[in-house]
Motif scaffolding. Structure first.
Motif, PDB file in Angstrom:
ATOM      1  N   ILE A  86       0.859  -1.175   0.000  1.00  0.00           N
ATOM      2  CA  ILE A  86       0.000   0.000   0.000  1.00  0.00           C
ATOM      3  C   ILE A  86       0.899   1.230   0.000  1.00  0.00           C
ATOM      4  O   ILE A  86       1.835   1.331   0.795  1.00  0.00           O
ATOM      5  N   THR A  87       0.622   2.164  -0.916  1.00  0.00           N
ATOM      6  CA  THR A  87       1.488   3.340  -1.042  1.00  0.00           C
ATOM      7  C   THR A  87       0.764   4.661  -0.825  1.00  0.00           C
ATOM      8  O   THR A  87       1.401   5.686  -0.687  1.00  0.00           O
ATOM      9  N   GLY A  88      -0.545   4.657  -0.811  1.00  0.00           N
ATOM     10  CA  GLY A  88      -1.328   5.878  -0.653  1.00  0.00           C
ATOM     11  C   GLY A  88      -2.217   6.097  -1.857  1.00  0.00           C
ATOM     12  O   GLY A  88      -1.780   5.954  -2.997  1.00  0.00           O
ATOM     13  N   ASN A  89      -3.488   6.400  -1.610  1.00  0.00           N
ATOM     14  CA  ASN A  89      -4.493   6.545  -2.672  1.00  0.00           C
ATOM     15  C   ASN A  89      -4.543   5.332  -3.593  1.00  0.00           C
ATOM     16  O   ASN A  89      -4.601   5.458  -4.814  1.00  0.00           O
ATOM     17  N   ASP A  90      -4.514   4.153  -2.996  1.00  0.00           N
ATOM     18  CA  ASP A  90      -4.580   2.905  -3.746  1.00  0.00           C
ATOM     19  C   ASP A  90      -6.025   2.589  -4.115  1.00  0.00           C
ATOM     20  O   ASP A  90      -6.942   2.846  -3.340  1.00  0.00           O
ATOM     21  N   THR A  91      -6.229   2.000  -5.300  1.00  0.00           N
ATOM     22  CA  THR A  91      -7.555   1.652  -5.766  1.00  0.00           C
ATOM     23  C   THR A  91      -7.807   0.166  -5.539  1.00  0.00           C
ATOM     24  O   THR A  91      -7.084  -0.676  -6.063  1.00  0.00           O
ATOM     25  N   LEU A  92      -8.843  -0.135  -4.746  1.00  0.00           N
ATOM     26  CA  LEU A  92      -9.259  -1.504  -4.471  1.00  0.00           C
ATOM     27  C   LEU A  92     -10.560  -1.742  -5.221  1.00  0.00           C
ATOM     28  O   LEU A  92     -11.514  -0.975  -5.082  1.00  0.00           O
ATOM     29  N   ARG A  93     -10.589  -2.785  -6.051  1.00  0.00           N
ATOM     30  CA  ARG A  93     -11.773  -3.088  -6.862  1.00  0.00           C
ATOM     31  C   ARG A  93     -12.127  -4.550  -6.686  1.00  0.00           C
ATOM     32  O   ARG A  93     -11.283  -5.429  -6.868  1.00  0.00           O
ATOM     33  N   SER A  94     -13.383  -4.813  -6.322  1.00  0.00           N
ATOM     34  CA  SER A  94     -13.887  -6.174  -6.172  1.00  0.00           C
ATOM     35  C   SER A  94     -15.020  -6.391  -7.156  1.00  0.00           C
ATOM     36  O   SER A  94     -15.918  -5.559  -7.268  1.00  0.00           O
ATOM     37  N   VAL A  95     -14.971  -7.502  -7.868  1.00  0.00           N
ATOM     38  CA  VAL A  95     -15.993  -7.869  -8.845  1.00  0.00           C
ATOM     39  C   VAL A  95     -16.569  -9.204  -8.387  1.00  0.00           C
ATOM     40  O   VAL A  95     -15.838 -10.185  -8.280  1.00  0.00           O
ATOM     41  N   ILE A  96     -17.881  -9.212  -8.081  1.00  0.00           N
ATOM     42  CA  ILE A  96     -18.504 -10.439  -7.605  1.00  0.00           C
ATOM     43  C   ILE A  96     -19.639 -10.815  -8.551  1.00  0.00           C
ATOM     44  O   ILE A  96     -20.469  -9.980  -8.910  1.00  0.00           O
ATOM     45  N   TYR A  97     -19.626 -12.051  -9.017  1.00  0.00           N
ATOM     46  CA  TYR A  97     -20.687 -12.553  -9.886  1.00  0.00           C
ATOM     47  C   TYR A  97     -20.756 -14.061  -9.725  1.00  0.00           C
ATOM     48  O   TYR A  97     -19.734 -14.734  -9.644  1.00  0.00           O
ATOM     49  N   GLY A  98     -21.984 -14.580  -9.620  1.00  0.00           N
ATOM     50  CA  GLY A  98     -22.144 -16.003  -9.348  1.00  0.00           C
ATOM     51  C   GLY A  98     -21.381 -16.357  -8.085  1.00  0.00           C
ATOM     52  O   GLY A  98     -21.495 -15.680  -7.062  1.00  0.00           O
ATOM     53  N   ALA A  99     -20.578 -17.394  -8.141  1.00  0.00           N
ATOM     54  CA  ALA A  99     -19.751 -17.802  -6.999  1.00  0.00           C
ATOM     55  C   ALA A  99     -18.319 -17.301  -7.151  1.00  0.00           C
ATOM     56  O   ALA A  99     -17.408 -17.802  -6.496  1.00  0.00           O
ATOM     57  N   ASN A 100     -18.108 -16.295  -8.009  1.00  0.00           N
ATOM     58  CA  ASN A 100     -16.762 -15.796  -8.304  1.00  0.00           C
ATOM     59  C   ASN A 100     -16.528 -14.429  -7.691  1.00  0.00           C
ATOM     60  O   ASN A 100     -17.402 -13.569  -7.721  1.00  0.00           O
ATOM     61  N   LEU A 101     -15.328 -14.234  -7.175  1.00  0.00           N
ATOM     62  CA  LEU A 101     -14.892 -12.945  -6.664  1.00  0.00           C
ATOM     63  C   LEU A 101     -13.506 -12.670  -7.222  1.00  0.00           C
ATOM     64  O   LEU A 101     -12.583 -13.463  -7.026  1.00  0.00           O
ATOM     65  N   LEU A 102     -13.366 -11.556  -7.941  1.00  0.00           N
ATOM     66  CA  LEU A 102     -12.068 -11.113  -8.449  1.00  0.00           C
ATOM     67  C   LEU A 102     -11.692  -9.853  -7.687  1.00  0.00           C
ATOM     68  O   LEU A 102     -12.517  -8.945  -7.551  1.00  0.00           O
ATOM     69  N   VAL A 103     -10.460  -9.789  -7.187  1.00  0.00           N
ATOM     70  CA  VAL A 103     -10.007  -8.643  -6.408  1.00  0.00           C
ATOM     71  C   VAL A 103      -8.775  -8.049  -7.087  1.00  0.00           C
ATOM     72  O   VAL A 103      -7.818  -8.766  -7.387  1.00  0.00           O
ATOM     73  N   TYR A 104      -8.824  -6.727  -7.318  1.00  0.00           N
ATOM     74  CA  TYR A 104      -7.738  -5.993  -7.961  1.00  0.00           C
ATOM     75  C   TYR A 104      -7.242  -4.913  -7.018  1.00  0.00           C
ATOM     76  O   TYR A 104      -8.026  -4.281  -6.309  1.00  0.00           O
TER      77      TYR A 104
END
Length: 190
Positions: A86-104
């Motif tokens: 983590i460096t500051g002003n980091d973008t966390l994005r979670s995509v959830i669909y069906g039984a799937n979760l993608l984390v960026y």
């Protein structure tokens, strides 16, 4: 907790938050498929159920822990965890669909996970912050909740101007359009 609905399948969506980190301490969280009575502190209220994607800031700027947790009726289970920087002003994005979760994190896929909950609301929050008098608006520099985007953006039209140098190539184009109900174009790939 955000109790609005998204277009399309209301249980398939994306949550994006920009973490405003300036000190070590505390946890940033995105809540996914939460019941309407969920509180972020799973032990409070007893009936809380949700999936959370959390970034625990133990050192800043340095390695921290990103974890995926499940809370069912007040009982928490860690489904997965990873070390992230983590460096500051980091973008966390979670995509959830069906039984799937993608984390960026900052546009890089941290992990793809299977999750058991099938319905519920989105939200975000945190705890243990060491600054800003506990005001959640000071913890996040931005946030967006939208439906799981299944519509591909329009192709870039026309010729793409470019410049070629001995050590690099530069491309320039006008932005393309994307699904207006989503949270925005993720990235261009060349």
């Amino acid at each position: 907790m955000w109790t609005g609905t998204v277009s399309g399948n209301p249980n398939d969506y994306e949550v994006l938050t920009v973490l405003r980190t300036t000190l070590a301490g505390g946890s940033f969280a995105q809540l996914l498929r939460a019941n309407s009575t969920a509180t972020y502190f799973c032990g409070y209220g007893g009936g809380s159920s949700y999936i959370s994607v959390e970034v625990d800031i133990t050192n800043w700027p340095a390695a921290s822990t990103l974890s995926v947790r499940q809370c069912v009726n007040g009982s928490v289970t860690i489904l997965a965890s990873a070390s992230v920087t983590i460096t500051g002003n980091d973008t966390l994005r979670s995509v959830i669909y069906g039984a799937n979760l993608l984390v960026y994190l900052n546009g890089t896929l941290v992990g793809t996970y299977s999750v058991p909950l099938t319905s519920g609301y989105a939200g975000y929050g945190g705890y243990g912050m060491t600054y800003d008098n506990g005001n959640i608006d000071n913890w996040y520099a931005g946030e967006a909740i939208g439906h799981h985007d299944t519509i591909a953006p329009a192709a870039i039209s026309g010729a793409i101007p470019h410049s070629v140098y001995s050590s690099s190539v530069t491309f320039k184009w006008l932005p393309t359009t994307n699904d207006t109900n989503g949270i925005g174009l993720f990235r261009y790939e060349v």
